[in-house]
Design an enzyme around this catalytic site. Structure first.
Site, PDB file in Angstrom:
ATOM      1  N   SER A 135      -1.510  84.145  26.365  1.00  0.00           N
ATOM      2  CA  SER A 135      -2.062  83.118  27.248  1.00  0.00           C
ATOM      3  C   SER A 135      -2.640  81.966  26.417  1.00  0.00           C
ATOM      4  CB  SER A 135      -3.110  83.788  28.150  1.00  0.00           C
ATOM      5  OG  SER A 135      -3.410  82.981  29.237  1.00  0.00           O
ATOM      6  N   ARG A 201     -13.486  82.209  38.777  1.00  0.00           N
ATOM      7  CA  ARG A 201     -12.821  83.443  38.336  1.00  0.00           C
ATOM      8  C   ARG A 201     -12.037  84.067  39.489  1.00  0.00           C
ATOM      9  NH1 ARG A 201     -11.014  85.649  33.610  1.00  0.00           N
ATOM     10  NH2 ARG A 201     -11.332  87.886  33.475  1.00  0.00           N
ATOM     11  N   ASP A 288       4.649  87.397  36.143  1.00  0.00           N
ATOM     12  CA  ASP A 288       3.630  86.384  35.796  1.00  0.00           C
ATOM     13  C   ASP A 288       3.818  85.137  36.670  1.00  0.00           C
ATOM     14  OD1 ASP A 288       1.856  84.600  34.590  1.00  0.00           O
ATOM     15  OD2 ASP A 288       2.372  85.201  32.549  1.00  0.00           O
ATOM     16  N   HIS A 317       0.274  88.180  35.259  1.00  0.00           N
ATOM     17  CA  HIS A 317      -0.021  87.553  33.972  1.00  0.00           C
ATOM     18  C   HIS A 317      -0.789  88.478  33.016  1.00  0.00           C
ATOM     19  CE1 HIS A 317      -1.116  84.449  31.126  1.00  0.00           C
ATOM     20  NE2 HIS A 317      -2.396  84.655  31.337  1.00  0.00           N
ATOM     21  N   ASP A 318      -1.802  89.163  33.537  1.00  0.00           N
ATOM     22  CA  ASP A 318      -2.656  89.998  32.678  1.00  0.00           C
ATOM     23  C   ASP A 318      -1.937  91.219  32.106  1.00  0.00           C
ATOM     24  OD1 ASP A 318      -5.011  88.594  32.489  1.00  0.00           O
ATOM     25  OD2 ASP A 318      -5.985  89.593  34.185  1.00  0.00           O
TER      26      ASP A 318
HETATM   27  C1  LIG Z   1     -17.789  90.983  26.148  1.00  0.00           C
HETATM   28  C2  LIG Z   1     -16.523  91.160  26.868  1.00  0.00           C
HETATM   29  O1  LIG Z   1     -16.434  91.911  27.779  1.00  0.00           O
HETATM   30  S1  LIG Z   1     -15.235  90.214  26.357  1.00  0.00           S
HETATM   31  C3  LIG Z   1     -13.810  90.974  26.472  1.00  0.00           C
HETATM   32  C4  LIG Z   1     -13.332  91.519  27.813  1.00  0.00           C
HETATM   33  N1  LIG Z   1     -12.397  90.720  28.463  1.00  0.00           N
HETATM   34  C5  LIG Z   1     -11.358  90.132  27.857  1.00  0.00           C
HETATM   35  O2  LIG Z   1     -11.051  90.240  26.713  1.00  0.00           O
HETATM   36  C6  LIG Z   1     -10.561  89.328  28.723  1.00  0.00           C
HETATM   37  C7  LIG Z   1      -9.330  90.025  28.961  1.00  0.00           C
HETATM   38  N2  LIG Z   1      -9.484  91.192  29.844  1.00  0.00           N
HETATM   39  C8  LIG Z   1      -9.350  91.078  31.174  1.00  0.00           C
HETATM   40  O3  LIG Z   1      -9.123  90.020  31.696  1.00  0.00           O
HETATM   41  C9  LIG Z   1      -9.510  92.354  31.977  1.00  0.00           C
HETATM   42  O4  LIG Z   1     -10.439  93.175  31.380  1.00  0.00           O
HETATM   43  C10 LIG Z   1      -8.178  93.115  32.167  1.00  0.00           C
HETATM   44  C11 LIG Z   1      -7.115  92.200  32.692  1.00  0.00           C
HETATM   45  C12 LIG Z   1      -7.694  93.703  30.880  1.00  0.00           C
HETATM   46  C13 LIG Z   1      -8.414  94.275  33.136  1.00  0.00           C
HETATM   47  O5  LIG Z   1      -9.070  93.811  34.282  1.00  0.00           O
HETATM   48  P1  LIG Z   1      -9.968  94.762  35.174  1.00  0.00           P
HETATM   49  O6  LIG Z   1     -10.931  93.948  35.899  1.00  0.00           O
HETATM   50  O7  LIG Z   1     -10.532  95.891  34.376  1.00  0.00           O
HETATM   51  O8  LIG Z   1      -8.902  95.424  36.143  1.00  0.00           O
HETATM   52  P2  LIG Z   1      -8.686  95.340  37.687  1.00  0.00           P
HETATM   53  O9  LIG Z   1      -8.179  94.029  38.108  1.00  0.00           O
HETATM   54  O10 LIG Z   1      -7.847  96.519  38.043  1.00  0.00           O
HETATM   55  O11 LIG Z   1     -10.148  95.532  38.328  1.00  0.00           O
HETATM   56  C14 LIG Z   1     -10.845  96.719  38.131  1.00  0.00           C
HETATM   57  C15 LIG Z   1     -12.312  96.514  38.462  1.00  0.00           C
HETATM   58  O12 LIG Z   1     -12.434  95.979  39.803  1.00  0.00           O
HETATM   59  C16 LIG Z   1     -13.153  96.918  40.615  1.00  0.00           C
HETATM   60  N3  LIG Z   1     -12.514  96.885  41.913  1.00  0.00           N
HETATM   61  C17 LIG Z   1     -11.230  97.199  42.219  1.00  0.00           C
HETATM   62  N4  LIG Z   1     -11.012  97.010  43.526  1.00  0.00           N
HETATM   63  C18 LIG Z   1     -12.170  96.565  44.071  1.00  0.00           C
HETATM   64  C19 LIG Z   1     -12.556  96.195  45.384  1.00  0.00           C
HETATM   65  N5  LIG Z   1     -11.696  96.226  46.396  1.00  0.00           N
HETATM   66  N6  LIG Z   1     -13.829  95.782  45.574  1.00  0.00           N
HETATM   67  C20 LIG Z   1     -14.706  95.720  44.562  1.00  0.00           C
HETATM   68  N7  LIG Z   1     -14.400  96.076  43.280  1.00  0.00           N
HETATM   69  C21 LIG Z   1     -13.136  96.487  43.051  1.00  0.00           C
HETATM   70  C22 LIG Z   1     -12.962  98.256  39.922  1.00  0.00           C
HETATM   71  O13 LIG Z   1     -13.984  99.175  40.304  1.00  0.00           O
HETATM   72  C23 LIG Z   1     -13.068  97.843  38.469  1.00  0.00           C
HETATM   73  O14 LIG Z   1     -14.409  97.616  38.143  1.00  0.00           O
HETATM   74  P3  LIG Z   1     -14.964  97.745  36.630  1.00  0.00           P
HETATM   75  O15 LIG Z   1     -14.368  96.626  35.874  1.00  0.00           O
HETATM   76  O16 LIG Z   1     -16.446  97.624  36.779  1.00  0.00           O
HETATM   77  O17 LIG Z   1     -14.534  99.090  36.130  1.00  0.00           O
HETATM   78  N1  LIG Z   2      -7.570  87.599  31.995  1.00  0.00           N
HETATM   79  C1  LIG Z   2      -7.530  87.086  30.669  1.00  0.00           C
HETATM   80  C2  LIG Z   2      -6.352  86.223  30.416  1.00  0.00           C
HETATM   81  C3  LIG Z   2      -6.413  84.902  31.101  1.00  0.00           C
HETATM   82  O1  LIG Z   2      -5.375  84.102  30.636  1.00  0.00           O
HETATM   83  C4  LIG Z   2      -8.834  86.456  30.276  1.00  0.00           C
HETATM   84  O2  LIG Z   2      -9.749  86.421  31.085  1.00  0.00           O
HETATM   85  O3  LIG Z   2      -8.965  86.026  29.131  1.00  0.00           O
END
Ligand SMILES: CC(=O)SCCNC(=O)CCNC(=O)[C@H](O)C(C)(C)COP(=O)(O)OP(=O)(O)OC[C@H]1O[C@@H](n2cnc3c(N)ncnc32)[C@H](O)[C@@H]1OP(=O)(O)O
Ligand SMILES: N[C@@H](CCO)C(=O)O
Length: 339
Positions: A135, A201, A288, A317-318
């Site tokens: 990305s 977001r 994506d 995308h993710d």
């Molecule tokens: C300091 C830092 O954290 S920085 C680094 C972390 N982030 C990054 O590097 C950015 C890149 N990472 C990301 O964008 C994300 O972590 C990803 C794409 C890898 C995964 O996304 P996630 O949010 O974990 O996945 P998903 O879209 O399935 O959502 C799951 C979460 O939504 C919650 N959820 C799912 N459905 C629902 C709903 N209907 N209502 C409310 N909450 C919900 C789940 O309980 C889960 O919560 P949690 O994150 O507290 O465990």
């Molecule tokens: N979901 C990722 C990728 C966005 O391009 C982020 O939050 O960094």
């Protein structure tokens, strides 16, 4: 794992002509540089990631993972503008003694690539074995690959593009509009624009997922007329980011994403891609909706040593942050086919 800071001794001139009088770049490393200096794996994080690649890409980086610190020197720098330690809008401008806030200059992905190169030089690294980014990280990696020329051996661009499409810019603009509509935006505080960032977001998540993913995970029980799962999911995701990121950084990074055009000032996009020397793997995601698979194909088609592979997923995308098994398989064959 070690997290350190690099501080540039000289003012950092940006593409815009503006100058950051001081540039601090926080980076995290795993493993050590070998004597031949041929084991450097450099990862560039995406929009809201940070330098701790072993955490957010734990299916790819870590002990016994694809990129294992026992064999590789893995490094990730927190991008300038981002709020996890590098110079960003909440840093103090050493020229004025004041926090930048809204005076923080516009950064481009090219500025970011040049900033990464400062860290490389500071660490005395000549050659990078593999540079990877997804990305926004892929955009910065492409810019940097252009600059690195022969000093980069392998380039892996995930779910990204050589030039931000009007569609991407449009999505980013709606998110900045959400931030602007927060009445705290304009205040000089850490929390400025926080509610707006939550909405931003939520909008962004619609571009990071695919309708099929919502069909699968966010169906509400039959008969629901309010309080839909999809709604609580997006609100939850908004709050999750609002609690770990700042609207000021989000603004700067999304503007940098908009700026991305590898061909700017270089005759054309195609000609710029043709100058990239590294063996390149561009990986698209079939679902994506933001960075379309054909944008990754375009990269592969124009880089002389380019090839294309696709992740099949309903994650959208993710998927590049989620589908580790497919990625490992794709990367294994990329390295097997090396000269
Ligand atoms: C300091 C830092 O954290 S920085 C680094 C972390 N982030 C990054 O590097 C950015 C890149 N990472 C990301 O964008 C994300 O972590 C990803 C794409 C890898 C995964 O996304 P996630 O949010 O974990 O996945 P998903 O879209 O399935 O959502 C799951 C979460 O939504 C919650 N959820 C799912 N459905 C629902 C709903 N209907 N209502 C409310 N909450 C919900 C789940 O309980 C889960 O919560 P949690 O994150 O507290 O465990
Ligand atoms: N979901 C990722 C990728 C966005 O391009 C982020 O939050 O960094």
């Amino acid at each position: 794992m070690r997290t350190e800071s690099f501080i540039s001794q000289t003012p950092f001139e940006l593409e815009s002509g503006k100058v950051l009088p001081e540039l601090e770049l926080t980076f995290t490393t795993y493993g050590s540089l070998n004597a031949e200096q041929n084991n450097v794996v450099w990862v560039v994080h995406a929009l809201t990631g940070d330098s701790k690649v072993g955490e957010w890409w734990n299916g790819m980086v870590g002990e016994d993972q694809f990129y294992d610190p026992a064999n590789h020197f893995i490094i990730c720098v927190n991008l300038p503008g981002s709020c996890y330690g590098s110079t960003n809008p909440l840093s103090v401008n050493s020229m004025t003694g004041d926090v930048y806030f809204y005076d923080f200059p516009t950064l481009t992905t090219r500025d970011m690539a040049r900033a990464l190169d400062l860290v490389r030089e500071g660490l005395g690294i000549c050659t990078i074995h593999t540079l990877l980014g997804g990305s926004l990280g892929g955009q910065v990696a492409l810019e940097w690959a252009y600059l690195l020329a022969e000093n980069l051996k392998n380039l892996v661009i995930l779910a990204s593009t050589a030039k931000s499409s009007p569609w991407v810019v449009g999505f980013n603009e709606t998110q900045r509009m959400a931030i602007e509509s927060d009445c705290t935006w304009g205040e000089k505080s850490l929390e400025a624009g926080k509610k707006g960032l939550e909405t931003a977001r939520a909008i962004a998540m619609l571009s990071y997922r695919h309708p099929a993913d919502f069909e699968r995970k966010q169906q509400s029980p039959e008969g629901t007329v309010d309080g839909f799962r999809a709604a609580t999911y997006l609100r939850y995701q908004g709050q999750k980011l609002g609690n770990r990121f700042t609207a000021l950084s989000y603004w700067v990074l999304s503007k940098a994403m908009d700026s991305h055009d590898l061909g700017r000032g270089r005759e054309s996009l195609e000609k710029a891609l043709e100058k990239i020397k590294a063996r390149t793997l561009a990986v698209g995601v079939d679902s994506d909706l933001l960075f379309l698979p054909q944008e990754s194909q375009f990269i592969a088609n124009h880089i002389p040593k380019g090839s294309y592979r696709e992740i099949k997923s309903t994650a959208g995308h993710d998927a590049f942050l989620i589908e580790f098994e497919q990625l490992q398989y794709i990367l294994r064959s990329f390295y097997l086919n090396a000269d």
